[in-house]
Design a protein around this motif. Structure first.
Motif, PDB file in Angstrom:
ATOM      1  N   GLN A  12     114.953  69.661  63.614  1.00  0.00           N
ATOM      2  CA  GLN A  12     114.112  69.035  64.652  1.00  0.00           C
ATOM      3  C   GLN A  12     112.656  69.317  64.345  1.00  0.00           C
ATOM      4  O   GLN A  12     112.309  70.415  63.902  1.00  0.00           O
ATOM      5  CB  GLN A  12     114.482  69.576  66.042  1.00  0.00           C
ATOM      6  N   VAL A  13     111.804  68.316  64.575  1.00  0.00           N
ATOM      7  CA  VAL A  13     110.353  68.464  64.374  1.00  0.00           C
ATOM      8  C   VAL A  13     109.658  68.098  65.683  1.00  0.00           C
ATOM      9  O   VAL A  13     109.954  67.051  66.279  1.00  0.00           O
ATOM     10  CB  VAL A  13     109.847  67.559  63.235  1.00  0.00           C
ATOM     11  N   THR A  24     101.330  67.222  58.351  1.00  0.00           N
ATOM     12  CA  THR A  24     100.771  65.890  58.133  1.00  0.00           C
ATOM     13  C   THR A  24     100.271  65.722  56.698  1.00  0.00           C
ATOM     14  O   THR A  24     100.137  64.599  56.208  1.00  0.00           O
ATOM     15  CB  THR A  24      99.618  65.642  59.121  1.00  0.00           C
ATOM     16  N   PRO A  37     105.915  62.506  55.156  1.00  0.00           N
ATOM     17  CA  PRO A  37     105.977  63.497  56.230  1.00  0.00           C
ATOM     18  C   PRO A  37     107.417  63.976  56.416  1.00  0.00           C
ATOM     19  O   PRO A  37     108.371  63.229  56.192  1.00  0.00           O
ATOM     20  CB  PRO A  37     105.479  62.722  57.467  1.00  0.00           C
ATOM     21  N   PRO A  38     107.605  65.215  56.768  1.00  0.00           N
ATOM     22  CA  PRO A  38     108.975  65.723  56.936  1.00  0.00           C
ATOM     23  C   PRO A  38     109.690  65.042  58.091  1.00  0.00           C
ATOM     24  O   PRO A  38     109.074  64.666  59.086  1.00  0.00           O
ATOM     25  CB  PRO A  38     108.752  67.219  57.218  1.00  0.00           C
ATOM     26  N   SER A  39     110.998  64.891  57.934  1.00  0.00           N
ATOM     27  CA  SER A  39     111.823  64.277  58.977  1.00  0.00           C
ATOM     28  C   SER A  39     113.129  65.065  59.080  1.00  0.00           C
ATOM     29  O   SER A  39     113.429  65.933  58.256  1.00  0.00           O
ATOM     30  CB  SER A  39     112.106  62.808  58.647  1.00  0.00           C
ATOM     31  N   GLU A  40     113.883  64.766  60.095  1.00  0.00           N
ATOM     32  CA  GLU A  40     115.150  65.453  60.281  1.00  0.00           C
ATOM     33  C   GLU A  40     116.076  65.200  59.086  1.00  0.00           C
ATOM     34  O   GLU A  40     116.250  64.058  58.647  1.00  0.00           O
ATOM     35  CB  GLU A  40     115.824  64.992  61.574  1.00  0.00           C
ATOM     36  N   SER A  59     115.498  66.567  56.095  1.00  0.00           N
ATOM     37  CA  SER A  59     114.779  66.916  54.875  1.00  0.00           C
ATOM     38  C   SER A  59     114.910  68.409  54.606  1.00  0.00           C
ATOM     39  O   SER A  59     115.009  69.228  55.524  1.00  0.00           O
ATOM     40  CB  SER A  59     113.298  66.539  54.995  1.00  0.00           C
TER      41      SER A  59
END
Length: 396
Positions: free
Chosen positions: A26-27, A59, A64-67, A69
């Motif tokens: 989660q982000v 950022t 960009p990082p996502s669930e 990754s």
């Protein structure tokens, strides 16, 4: 409590900085805030840690990082007494690149091979006709329909127990392992199919997880791996008992083809019928040869012939014995007549006598001096006398 919280804060503050690798679950980047919160989890076990970092660190990453990754972060732990929470404050964030990820997967592949988990001798044969097939696949997925449709087309009576865990994302590995455990402990399940359709390498990463691979290798039930398409090769393919190129192939491998088996049964029946017919024909010919022998066609004639021979030999024996006995009887009569003529009784009958003295036959006058007792045997008896001595010679 305040004292304990203070001591925990001091103790955790003295812990050294560390690098942590994990998968983003989660982000949370709140608008207007310079801080971001990331839940970083271990893809193998249900364990996670709260990561606090600057918004600019996330950022600045491209993309960009996502669930889902995978990232590597550097920082240290902090304890917040007010909330009683433990966070990992990071100062560096790096994505796990494809090249590095492939290298790690290759190292894991070599490690499992060195432990013997991928050895061919560990592979177990599939049952010829499983009573129940366990299927682990995504819910309402094309892989599920491919396995079910192809298996039922080959063997309509096949039974399935389907588990539908997540097959990608942060929760995939724990859910797949739970489904695997349930199916492996079910005594009715004879084989387990692990199926998933195609996808990117990141989508198939759960099937290269070390914990999942070890769980598959330790299953008591044979496991079929059917992940992705032919070019895809997750590590679970190496530890499974059978690797199928696609879920469609798994549906064909898990059960036999009823039509093909029926044709084989028909062929075997025809071969058995021909073999039995040939054997019966051979034995009938042999029986005819045996029964056509003269001794079996007319078994009494040889016996009658032998009876006649025995009877003839018996008569010849009797005749020979009779002739021999007659010859012997004639010889005996002849010998008897000779004895009658030449015997002492006949001599006595002609007027001779036998004179004995003291049981000794007299052969000389000197054997009977005067006064000797004499026994004189004649033809019809014996006389007793006394010797008067030798007779004087008569003179003219």
């Amino acid at each position: 409590m305040r004292t304990l919280a203070q001591r925990m804060t001091e103790y955790i503050a003295r812990s050294p900085a560390a690098w942590i690798e994990g998968q983003i679950a989660q982000v949370s980047m709140r608008s207007g805030s310079q801080m971001s919160f990331v839940t970083l989890r271990d893809p193998s076990v249900p364990m996670s840690v709260q990561v606090v970092c600057s918004r600019t660190l996330l950022t600045a990453m491209d993309p960009p990082p996502s669930e889902g990754s995978r990232i590597v972060v550097h920082g240290h732990f902090e304890f917040y007494p007010a909330r009683g929470s433990l966070n990992f404050r990071v100062d560096q964030v790096h994505p796990v690149g494809i090249g590095e990820l492939l290298a790690r997967l290759e190292r894991l592949r070599r490690l499992l091979a060195a432990e013997g988990l991928t050895a061919p001798e560990r592979k177990r044969p599939l049952p010829f006709l499983p009573g129940v097939v366990g299927l682990i696949t995504g819910r309402a997925s094309a892989a599920e329909s491919d396995v079910l449709a192809n298996a039922r087309a080959r063997w309509p009576a096949v039974r399935f127990r389907v588990e539908n865990p997540a097959v990608q994302g942060v929760t995939a590995v724990p859910q797949i392992m739970e489904s695997l455990t349930r199916l492996d402990t079910d005594p009715a399940v004879d084989v387990i199919v692990l199926a998933r359709g195609g996808g990117s390498m990141e989508d198939l990463l759960p099937f290269s997880d070390e914990a999942l691979c070890r769980a598959v290798s330790h299953c008591r039930t044979p496991v079929i791996s059917a992940i992705g398409h032919e070019p895809d090769h997750p590590i679970v393919d190496d530890v499974a008992d059978v690797r199928c190129s696609t879920p469609t192939d798994a549906g064909k491998r898990v059960v036999p083809d009823a039509a093909a088996e029926r044709r084989q049964v028909d062929q075997l029946q025809a071969r058995a019928r021909r073999a039995l017919t040939g054997w019966v024909t051979t034995e009938e010919a042999r029986l005819r040869r045996l029964t056509s022998a003269s001794v079996l066609v007319d078994p009494l004639t040889p016996i009658d012939r032998r009876e006649t021979e025995v009877r003839s030999l018996r008569e010849r024996g009797r005749s020979a014995i009779g002739i021999g006995l007659e010859r012997i009887e004639r010889d005996i009569a002849h010998r008897r007549a000779q004895l009658s003529v030449l015997g002492p009784a006949a001599t006595l009958a002609r007027g001779y006598a036998v004179v004995q003295s003291h049981g000794i036959v007299l052969r000389s006058i000197t054997d009977a001096p005067a006064g000797a007792d004499l026994r004189i045997r004649v033809a019809d008896g014996a006389l007793l006398a006394v010797s008067s001595g030798p007779e004087s010679p008569v003179t003219d």
